[in-house]
Design an enzyme around this catalytic site. Structure first.
Site, PDB file in Angstrom:
ATOM      1  CG  HIS A 178      -4.211   1.809  -9.783  1.00 33.00           C
ATOM      2  ND1 HIS A 178      -3.493   2.766 -10.454  1.00 33.00           N
ATOM      3  CD2 HIS A 178      -4.241   2.195  -8.483  1.00 33.00           C
ATOM      4  CE1 HIS A 178      -3.121   3.714  -9.600  1.00 33.00           C
ATOM      5  NE2 HIS A 178      -3.558   3.380  -8.395  1.00 33.00           N
ATOM      6  CD  GLU A 220       1.813   2.539  -0.294  1.00 30.61           C
ATOM      7  OE1 GLU A 220       0.713   2.780  -0.811  1.00 30.61           O
ATOM      8  OE2 GLU A 220       2.748   3.377  -0.249  1.00 30.61           O
TER       9      GLU A 220
END
Length: 331
Positions: A129, A60
């Site tokens: 998450h 990322e």
């Protein structure tokens, strides 16, 4: 008017903007053949190819930095961040580079970049998450932040974001991808900083963000059956924030509840409540009430997870207390 899912609306918006402007491209993990884990981008690689729908390694910080540089040098990247929780990995590139480059270059450089990601609990995805982290980036000057509450908003806000010359972060609620709503076939854009009054009322104002707009609408239905008229407002963007629409409603109803799925402390509910308290204080019959998620890591257990976020019944109950004059102290 046709109805499509939020997922289809995002896909349409991206496809239309990529056809309109060849400098628009998508980059992220599993965005090409896989179409993301939620299948939002399915079919785009077949039309635009792997030069414009770019799969990346699980890195990322790397692909976010690449996108910032690409935006500074003439393209309009759309960065796909698989889960909003991963935003911690790109904070330097987003908050220290993308957000500040226009200012630090004396206006000579722009960073027309869109970071699209998601938020929301109650999907049984556990603590890493399931977070709703939009307040983190809303705190950073130079970033715009959009929170679509339906397929209509998702398409209109995405198209506006791609055309904006500033970095924009869009958070989509991962539980809403299959939700359908009317969306025009003809082109439309939704301007940033213009709230939507979803339902007019005169007794209490319910301000909801993202999926909490639906929670507020369901609470308004419950209250309507009891003779309480609730006004429901979707800010659509929290940066910029349509402060005047919120204040106008607060002055009209004199009671306000702000509902957001981010953690309650130091979050969006506090910011909106503070602005209303400061600028509409003498019109209020009760303190502005905040309802956010519990200040705990999101549990994996369904029985525990479901009680960490606001519900229609909870919003309706607090509205009744405001109407009755009962003092409420947010936990």
């Amino acid at each position: 008017m046709r109805e499509i899912t939020l997922s289809q609306a995002v896909n349409e918006a991206l496809a239309e903007e990529m056809r309109r402007d060849e400098t628009v491209f998508i980059i992220g993990e599993d965005v090409a053949e896989a179409g993301t884990p939620f299948k939002v981008l399915s079919g785009l690689v077949e039309e635009f190819g792997t030069d414009r729908v770019v799969d990346t390694p699980i890195a990322e910080p790397g692909f976010m930095g690449l996108a910032v540089g690409a935006a500074m040098t003439g393209t309009r990247p759309v960065v796909d961040l698989m889960f909003g929780d991963f935003i911690f990995l790109v904070m330097d590139q987003l908050c220290n580079q993308a957000a500040k480059t226009h200012y630090m270059s004396g206006g000579k450089l722009n960073v027309p970049l869109v970071l699209r990601t998601n938020l929301g609990a109650t999907r049984r995805s556990a603590a890493q998450h399931s977070q709703s982290l939009h307040a983190l980036v809303a705190h950073i000057p130079g970033l715009k932040v959009a929170l679509p509450s339906s397929a209509y908003e998702a398409k209109g806000l995405m198209k506006t974001a791609i055309r904006d010359n500033n970095p924009v972060v869009i958070f989509e609620d991962k539980l809403m991808y299959n939700d359908k709503a009317p969306v025009p076939e003809e082109e439309f854009l939704i301007p940033f900083g213009e709230a939507n009054i979803k339902r007019e009322g005169h007794d209490v104002t319910l301000i909801g963000t993202s999926s909490m707009v639906q929670v507020c609408e369901k609470a308004a239905d419950i209250l309507a059956a009891e003779g309480i008229s609730a006004e429901v407002i979707d800010p659509r963007t929290i940066v910029p924030l349509d402060e005047e629409t919120l204040l106008k409603s607060a002055r009209k109803t004199s009671r306000v509840i702000v509902v957001d799925e981010g953690h309650q402390s130091y979050g969006i509910t506090g910011e909106i409540a503070s602005r209303i308290n400061e600028k509409a204080f003498y019109h209020l019959d009760a303190p502005v009430l905040r309802m956010g998620a519990m200040d705990v890591p999101v549990p994996f257990s369904p029985a525990l997870e479901d009680i960490t976020v606001p519900t229609p019944e909870g919003v309706a109950e607090n509205a009744r207390k405001l109407m009755s004059g009962e003092m409420i102290h947010a936990a």
